[in-house]
Scaffold this motif. Structure first.
Motif, PDB file in Angstrom:
ATOM      1  N   ILE A   1       0.941  -1.299   0.105  1.00 42.38           N
ATOM      2  CA  ILE A   1       0.230  -0.036  -0.081  1.00 42.38           C
ATOM      3  C   ILE A   1       0.730   1.363  -0.019  1.00 42.38           C
ATOM      4  O   ILE A   1       0.718   2.246  -0.926  1.00 42.38           O
ATOM      5  N   ARG A   2       1.901   1.120   0.960  1.00 41.37           N
ATOM      6  CA  ARG A   2       2.900   2.358   0.924  1.00 41.37           C
ATOM      7  C   ARG A   2       3.635   2.787  -0.381  1.00 41.37           C
ATOM      8  O   ARG A   2       3.742   3.619  -0.862  1.00 41.37           O
ATOM      9  N   THR A   3       3.834   1.586  -1.131  1.00 42.47           N
ATOM     10  CA  THR A   3       4.601   1.622  -2.273  1.00 42.47           C
ATOM     11  C   THR A   3       3.654   2.258  -3.471  1.00 42.47           C
ATOM     12  O   THR A   3       3.981   3.070  -4.232  1.00 42.47           O
ATOM     13  N   VAL A   4       2.401   1.779  -3.623  1.00 39.19           N
ATOM     14  CA  VAL A   4       1.423   2.445  -4.639  1.00 39.19           C
ATOM     15  C   VAL A   4       1.316   3.892  -4.125  1.00 39.19           C
ATOM     16  O   VAL A   4       1.381   4.828  -5.037  1.00 39.19           O
ATOM     17  N   THR A   5       1.161   4.448  -3.023  1.00 40.94           N
ATOM     18  CA  THR A   5       1.216   5.726  -2.466  1.00 40.94           C
ATOM     19  C   THR A   5       2.322   6.677  -2.845  1.00 40.94           C
ATOM     20  O   THR A   5       2.399   7.666  -3.500  1.00 40.94           O
ATOM     21  N   GLN A   6       3.632   5.872  -2.654  1.00 38.06           N
ATOM     22  CA  GLN A   6       4.585   6.693  -2.791  1.00 38.06           C
ATOM     23  C   GLN A   6       5.246   7.131  -4.292  1.00 38.06           C
ATOM     24  O   GLN A   6       5.488   7.963  -4.675  1.00 38.06           O
ATOM     25  N   THR A   7       4.796   5.842  -5.076  1.00 40.46           N
ATOM     26  CA  THR A   7       4.869   5.926  -6.523  1.00 40.46           C
ATOM     27  C   THR A   7       4.004   6.892  -7.076  1.00 40.46           C
ATOM     28  O   THR A   7       4.340   7.816  -7.958  1.00 40.46           O
ATOM     29  N   LEU A   8       2.735   6.973  -6.800  1.00 38.44           N
ATOM     30  CA  LEU A   8       1.773   8.110  -7.171  1.00 38.44           C
ATOM     31  C   LEU A   8       2.234   9.349  -6.698  1.00 38.44           C
ATOM     32  O   LEU A   8       2.120  10.216  -7.517  1.00 38.44           O
ATOM     33  N   ASP A   9       2.648   9.654  -5.355  1.00 35.98           N
ATOM     34  CA  ASP A   9       3.220  10.916  -4.923  1.00 35.98           C
ATOM     35  C   ASP A   9       4.439  11.225  -5.743  1.00 35.98           C
ATOM     36  O   ASP A   9       4.478  12.425  -6.261  1.00 35.98           O
ATOM     37  N   TYR A  10       5.258  10.404  -5.986  1.00 36.81           N
ATOM     38  CA  TYR A  10       6.557  10.600  -6.773  1.00 36.81           C
ATOM     39  C   TYR A  10       6.221  11.420  -8.213  1.00 36.81           C
ATOM     40  O   TYR A  10       6.815  12.167  -8.574  1.00 36.81           O
ATOM     41  N   GLU A  11       5.142  10.648  -8.826  1.00 35.34           N
ATOM     42  CA  GLU A  11       4.788  11.003 -10.368  1.00 35.34           C
ATOM     43  C   GLU A  11       3.692  12.147 -10.220  1.00 35.34           C
ATOM     44  O   GLU A  11       3.426  12.575 -11.137  1.00 35.34           O
ATOM     45  N   ASN A  12       3.469  12.666  -9.103  1.00 30.12           N
ATOM     46  CA  ASN A  12       2.565  13.777  -8.964  1.00 30.12           C
ATOM     47  C   ASN A  12       1.097  13.632  -9.559  1.00 30.12           C
ATOM     48  O   ASN A  12       0.620  14.648 -10.171  1.00 30.12           O
ATOM     49  N   VAL A  13       0.601  12.295  -9.283  1.00 31.43           N
ATOM     50  CA  VAL A  13      -0.659  11.926  -9.525  1.00 31.43           C
ATOM     51  C   VAL A  13      -1.583  13.023  -8.709  1.00 31.43           C
ATOM     52  O   VAL A  13      -1.613  12.814  -7.543  1.00 31.43           O
ATOM     53  N   ASP A  14      -2.324  13.784  -9.194  1.00 32.82           N
ATOM     54  CA  ASP A  14      -2.990  14.661  -8.486  1.00 32.82           C
ATOM     55  C   ASP A  14      -4.515  14.405  -8.535  1.00 32.82           C
ATOM     56  O   ASP A  14      -5.450  15.397  -8.358  1.00 32.82           O
ATOM     57  N   VAL A  15      -4.964  13.304  -8.418  1.00 40.45           N
ATOM     58  CA  VAL A  15      -6.232  12.721  -8.338  1.00 40.45           C
ATOM     59  C   VAL A  15      -6.216  11.508  -7.241  1.00 40.45           C
ATOM     60  O   VAL A  15      -5.340  10.759  -7.278  1.00 40.45           O
ATOM     61  N   ALA A  16      -7.069  11.430  -6.511  1.00 34.40           N
ATOM     62  CA  ALA A  16      -7.230   9.980  -5.731  1.00 34.40           C
ATOM     63  C   ALA A  16      -7.542   8.986  -6.517  1.00 34.40           C
ATOM     64  O   ALA A  16      -8.202   9.024  -7.244  1.00 34.40           O
ATOM     65  N   CYS A  17      -6.867   7.828  -5.944  1.00 35.57           N
ATOM     66  CA  CYS A  17      -6.843   6.931  -7.048  1.00 35.57           C
ATOM     67  C   CYS A  17      -7.155   5.459  -6.350  1.00 35.57           C
ATOM     68  O   CYS A  17      -6.705   5.329  -5.189  1.00 35.57           O
ATOM     69  N   PHE A  18      -7.780   4.322  -7.030  1.00 37.29           N
ATOM     70  CA  PHE A  18      -7.822   3.021  -6.413  1.00 37.29           C
ATOM     71  C   PHE A  18      -7.002   2.148  -7.331  1.00 37.29           C
ATOM     72  O   PHE A  18      -7.111   2.031  -8.527  1.00 37.29           O
ATOM     73  N   VAL A  19      -6.366   1.309  -6.405  1.00 43.71           N
ATOM     74  CA  VAL A  19      -5.597   0.250  -7.156  1.00 43.71           C
ATOM     75  C   VAL A  19      -6.069  -1.175  -6.536  1.00 43.71           C
ATOM     76  O   VAL A  19      -6.151  -1.121  -5.273  1.00 43.71           O
ATOM     77  N   SER A  20      -6.201  -2.106  -7.321  1.00 41.58           N
ATOM     78  CA  SER A  20      -6.286  -3.363  -6.686  1.00 41.58           C
ATOM     79  C   SER A  20      -4.963  -4.302  -6.802  1.00 41.58           C
ATOM     80  O   SER A  20      -4.428  -4.228  -7.975  1.00 41.58           O
ATOM     81  N   ILE A  21      -4.366  -4.982  -5.840  1.00 35.77           N
ATOM     82  CA  ILE A  21      -3.236  -5.835  -6.013  1.00 35.77           C
ATOM     83  C   ILE A  21      -3.696  -7.259  -5.481  1.00 35.77           C
ATOM     84  O   ILE A  21      -4.382  -7.739  -4.562  1.00 35.77           O
ATOM     85  N   SER A  22      -3.398  -7.977  -6.448  1.00 30.66           N
ATOM     86  CA  SER A  22      -3.691  -9.644  -6.072  1.00 30.66           C
ATOM     87  C   SER A  22      -2.418 -10.182  -6.210  1.00 30.66           C
ATOM     88  O   SER A  22      -1.429 -10.065  -6.986  1.00 30.66           O
ATOM     89  N   ILE A  23      -2.172 -11.246  -4.923  1.00 33.58           N
ATOM     90  CA  ILE A  23      -1.082 -11.911  -5.001  1.00 33.58           C
ATOM     91  C   ILE A  23      -1.324 -13.614  -5.228  1.00 33.58           C
ATOM     92  O   ILE A  23      -2.444 -14.060  -4.911  1.00 33.58           O
ATOM     93  N   VAL A  24      -0.514 -13.904  -6.265  1.00 31.67           N
ATOM     94  CA  VAL A  24      -1.112 -15.381  -6.934  1.00 31.67           C
ATOM     95  C   VAL A  24       0.344 -16.164  -6.933  1.00 31.67           C
ATOM     96  O   VAL A  24       1.170 -15.795  -6.503  1.00 31.67           O
TER      97      VAL A  24
ATOM     98  N   MET B   1       9.054  -7.047  -3.838  1.00 31.37           N
ATOM     99  CA  MET B   1       7.548  -6.785  -3.839  1.00 31.37           C
ATOM    100  C   MET B   1       7.367  -5.500  -4.001  1.00 31.37           C
ATOM    101  O   MET B   1       6.654  -4.876  -4.783  1.00 31.37           O
ATOM    102  N   GLY B   2       8.186  -4.444  -3.378  1.00 34.12           N
ATOM    103  CA  GLY B   2       8.162  -3.203  -3.401  1.00 34.12           C
ATOM    104  C   GLY B   2       8.513  -2.741  -4.888  1.00 34.12           C
ATOM    105  O   GLY B   2       7.622  -1.968  -5.404  1.00 34.12           O
ATOM    106  N   TYR B   3       9.365  -3.138  -5.264  1.00 37.28           N
ATOM    107  CA  TYR B   3      10.120  -3.026  -6.623  1.00 37.28           C
ATOM    108  C   TYR B   3       8.868  -3.191  -7.746  1.00 37.28           C
ATOM    109  O   TYR B   3       8.559  -2.525  -8.617  1.00 37.28           O
ATOM    110  N   LEU B   4       8.492  -4.617  -7.573  1.00 39.27           N
ATOM    111  CA  LEU B   4       7.603  -5.111  -8.562  1.00 39.27           C
ATOM    112  C   LEU B   4       6.116  -4.286  -8.542  1.00 39.27           C
ATOM    113  O   LEU B   4       5.406  -4.026  -9.562  1.00 39.27           O
TER     114      LEU B   4
END
Length: 161
Positions: free
Chosen positions: A25-48, A121-124
């Protein structure tokens, strides 16, 4: 602006820890922040597991082999901002898409590269989120751009090799 990340372990014997879930969750947020995505987003992560990601890779990419991560973007962004036809929203958040991580492959790669499973896992996850917002690595120039962004986010998160 608060992003929402849904994480689910779909393996036959789920073993995703709360700590790993928080890291993803922190990685998603950090990546979006780093990229200055200026809208709240929803992301789904599945572990398989390996069998499931191989089936998905074959079905969606025509490649009959195990891979580490797959990205399924569902939005249109330009420089981190939604376009007029950006896509669908869920509870006020732009649905970026789905990330599918193969835990087996991530573990193998962490061992091969000599770093932690957390780093892998963070990198991926970072790599996949960059795909969700429009980056690709079809040629060397694109690959270098993505790699620099991935490494910058990993450094911000203190997830060194």
């Amino acid at each position: 602006m608060t992003n929402q990340v849904y994480v689910e372990d779909l393996r036959e014997n789920p073993s995703l820890t709360d700590e790993m879930t928080a890291l993803l969750i922190r990685t998603v947020t950090q990546t979006l922040d780093y990229e200055n995505v200026d809208v709240a987003c929803f992301v789904s992560i599945s572990i398989v597991d390996s069998d499931e990601i191989k089936a998905l890779n074959s079905e969606h990419r025509g490649i009959d082999s195990v891979t580490d991560v797959l990205s399924f973007p569902v939005v249109n962004l330009l420089d981190g901002s939604p376009t007029d036809d950006a896509g669908d929203y869920y509870e006020g958040r732009l649905i970026l898409g789905d990330v599918v991580l193969c835990a087996d492959r991530a573990k193998e790669q962490a061992e091969d590269f000599g770093h932690s499973i957390e780093r892998e896992m963070g990198y991926l996850t970072c790599h996949s989120v960059l795909h969700l917002i429009g980056y690709d690595h079809e040629d060397e120039a694109e690959r270098e751009v993505m790699r620099a962004k991935e490494e910058a986010v990993m450094a911000l998160m203190n997830l060194s090799r």
